[in-house]
Design an enzyme around this catalytic site. Structure first.
Site, mmCIF file in Angstrom:
data_model
loop_
_atom_site.group_PDB
_atom_site.id
_atom_site.type_symbol
_atom_site.label_atom_id
_atom_site.label_comp_id
_atom_site.label_asym_id
_atom_site.label_seq_id
_atom_site.Cartn_x
_atom_site.Cartn_y
_atom_site.Cartn_z
ATOM 1 N N SER A 190 39.853 34.279 29.954
ATOM 2 C CA SER A 190 39.862 35.638 29.401
ATOM 3 C C SER A 190 40.622 36.521 30.371
ATOM 4 O O SER A 190 40.734 36.184 31.564
ATOM 5 C CB SER A 190 38.420 36.138 29.275
ATOM 6 O OG SER A 190 38.404 37.543 29.125
ATOM 7 N N TYR A 205 29.623 37.405 32.208
ATOM 8 C CA TYR A 205 30.844 36.912 31.540
ATOM 9 C C TYR A 205 32.013 36.923 32.528
ATOM 10 O O TYR A 205 32.756 35.942 32.642
ATOM 11 C CB TYR A 205 31.138 37.807 30.329
ATOM 12 C CG TYR A 205 32.299 37.360 29.472
ATOM 13 C CD1 TYR A 205 32.169 36.280 28.602
ATOM 14 C CD2 TYR A 205 33.522 38.021 29.518
ATOM 15 C CE1 TYR A 205 33.225 35.878 27.805
ATOM 16 C CE2 TYR A 205 34.588 37.625 28.712
ATOM 17 C CZ TYR A 205 34.428 36.552 27.853
ATOM 18 O OH TYR A 205 35.486 36.149 27.063
HETATM 19 P P1 NAI Z 1 33.757 32.944 18.574
HETATM 20 O O1 NAI Z 1 32.415 33.456 18.905
HETATM 21 O O2 NAI Z 1 34.395 33.361 17.304
HETATM 22 O O3 NAI Z 1 33.789 31.358 18.655
HETATM 23 C C1 NAI Z 1 33.195 30.672 19.704
HETATM 24 C C2 NAI Z 1 32.675 29.363 19.179
HETATM 25 O O4 NAI Z 1 32.067 28.643 20.254
HETATM 26 C C3 NAI Z 1 31.613 29.543 18.093
HETATM 27 O O5 NAI Z 1 31.913 28.692 17.014
HETATM 28 C C4 NAI Z 1 30.331 29.144 18.796
HETATM 29 O O6 NAI Z 1 29.366 28.596 17.930
HETATM 30 C C5 NAI Z 1 30.848 28.096 19.770
HETATM 31 N N1 NAI Z 1 29.921 27.903 20.884
HETATM 32 C C6 NAI Z 1 29.347 28.852 21.644
HETATM 33 N N2 NAI Z 1 28.509 28.278 22.527
HETATM 34 C C7 NAI Z 1 28.555 26.937 22.309
HETATM 35 C C8 NAI Z 1 27.908 25.821 22.895
HETATM 36 N N3 NAI Z 1 27.015 25.961 23.879
HETATM 37 N N4 NAI Z 1 28.182 24.596 22.421
HETATM 38 C C9 NAI Z 1 29.071 24.445 21.407
HETATM 39 N N5 NAI Z 1 29.724 25.456 20.820
HETATM 40 C C10 NAI Z 1 29.455 26.691 21.260
HETATM 41 O O7 NAI Z 1 34.665 33.332 19.815
HETATM 42 P P2 NAI Z 1 36.246 33.432 20.000
HETATM 43 O O8 NAI Z 1 36.604 34.850 20.017
HETATM 44 O O9 NAI Z 1 36.962 32.514 19.088
HETATM 45 O O10 NAI Z 1 36.327 32.937 21.516
HETATM 46 C C11 NAI Z 1 36.671 31.638 21.898
HETATM 47 C C12 NAI Z 1 36.892 31.641 23.399
HETATM 48 O O11 NAI Z 1 37.878 32.619 23.733
HETATM 49 C C13 NAI Z 1 35.644 31.993 24.206
HETATM 50 O O12 NAI Z 1 35.594 31.185 25.375
HETATM 51 C C14 NAI Z 1 35.865 33.448 24.588
HETATM 52 O O13 NAI Z 1 35.219 33.807 25.789
HETATM 53 C C15 NAI Z 1 37.377 33.464 24.753
HETATM 54 N N6 NAI Z 1 37.949 34.803 24.607
HETATM 55 C C16 NAI Z 1 37.921 35.480 23.393
HETATM 56 C C17 NAI Z 1 38.475 36.734 23.306
HETATM 57 C C18 NAI Z 1 38.483 37.510 22.032
HETATM 58 O O14 NAI Z 1 38.903 38.684 22.069
HETATM 59 N N7 NAI Z 1 38.094 36.968 20.906
HETATM 60 C C19 NAI Z 1 39.081 37.384 24.469
HETATM 61 C C20 NAI Z 1 39.056 36.593 25.663
HETATM 62 C C21 NAI Z 1 38.509 35.359 25.710
#
Ligand code: NAI
Length: 256
Positions: free
Chosen positions: A144, A157
């Site tokens: 991130s 985080y």
């Molecule tokens: P999201 O919340 O839409 O998707 C994350 C996915 O990871 C979900 O399907 C969730 O069920 C799964 N997940 C969470 N904990 C888990 C676990 N213990 N075991 C298995 N699956 C698990 O999030 P998004 O936005 O797609 O983010 C994905 C990555 O990108 C994350 O690491 C987040 O920190 C990072 N990120 C996202 C940003 C954003 O603006 N959306 C910005 C910077 C980083």
């Protein structure tokens, strides 16, 4: 392009958001995909159909990455499903908002165990597979902008993503002799369910956009295309780096 023909990628937390976009992007370029999440549901089912329509193989393996045993088992199962594993995208991540003085141990553990410990041991299992079979590999960690810039009220985080920054720097050196590359992708503000509150709040969204030189939220596809580059041989000489996908947010300067 067929950059990933016959290759296999494991993408954690890929039922939705950035992970799902990475799965579709790699599949579009010929990769077979192992999807993952807490549990298999209709989102996973739909993604599998989409990937199969592209001519690639796809399966979903449920695992909670915050639990070390499940992370290690996930990698083992992934290898036995398709007989090989070339690309690991550590995408699963969580965030919890709270004033620092109110953060609970439970929330701290959830964030650190998912975003850092889970990633650590998933990589370890992948590296053990690569070493045992004497094959090369590539790891992409979804970090991130907050591995670099502050985010008040999200202390755990920031600590987890900051840890990921150093983990990647360290492993790039330690794993290079085995031809295993490792890089971070650092998204800025991307339109996904993790940002639903922000997307629903017009006033706050406008403030966020004022800090993004390109004046828009990122799309999941913006992130997936950088992941595809790093996973490909076109990035053969790239390891230990972080690629910011943030519309200029991290190093922007406001004219006074
Ligand atoms: P999201 O919340 O839409 O998707 C994350 C996915 O990871 C979900 O399907 C969730 O069920 C799964 N997940 C969470 N904990 C888990 C676990 N213990 N075991 C298995 N699956 C698990 O999030 P998004 O936005 O797609 O983010 C994905 C990555 O990108 C994350 O690491 C987040 O920190 C990072 N990120 C996202 C940003 C954003 O603006 N959306 C910005 C910077 C980083």
């Amino acid at each position: 392009m067929d950059r990933f023909k016959n290759k296999v990628a494991l993408i954690t937390g890929s039922s939705q958001g950035i992970g799902a976009a990475c799965a579709l992007r790699l599949a579009k370029e010929g990769c077979n995909i192992i999807l993952n999440g807490h549990k298999f549901d209709e989102r996973g089912e739909k993604l599998i159909d989409q990937i199969k329509e592209m001519g690639q193989k796809a399966i979903f393996l449920a695992a909670d990455l915050s639990k070390t045993k499940e992370a290690i088992k996930l990698v083992k199962d992934a290898v036995s499903e398709f007989g090989r594993l070339d690309i690991l995208v550590n995408n699963a991540g969580v965030e919890k908002k709270a004033d620092f003085w109110e953060v609970t141990e439970e929330d701290y553990d959830l964030v650190m165990d998912t975003n850092l410990k889970g990633v650590f041991f998933t990589i370890q299992a992948f590296v053990n597979y690569c070493r045992e079979h004497q094959v090369s590999g590539t790891v992409i960690n979804m970090s991130s902008v907050h591995e670099e810039i502050v985010f008040p009220h999200f202390a755990a985080y920031c600590a987890s993503k900051g840890g990921l920054r150093m983990l990647t720097r360290n492993l790039a050196t330690e794993l290079a002799p085995f031809n295993i590359r490792i890089n971070n992708v650092a998204p800025g503000a991307v339109s996904t369910p993790i940002n639903q509150d922000l997307l629903n709040n017009k006033e706050q969204l406008e403030k966020v956009l004022q800090n993004i030189p390109l004046r828009r939220m990122g799309k999941v596809e913006d992130v997936a295309s950088v992941v595809a580059f790093l996973a490909s041989d076109e990035a053969a000489y790239v390891t230990g780096s972080t690629y910011f996908v943030d519309g200029g947010l991290t190093y922007h300067y406001e004219e006074q």
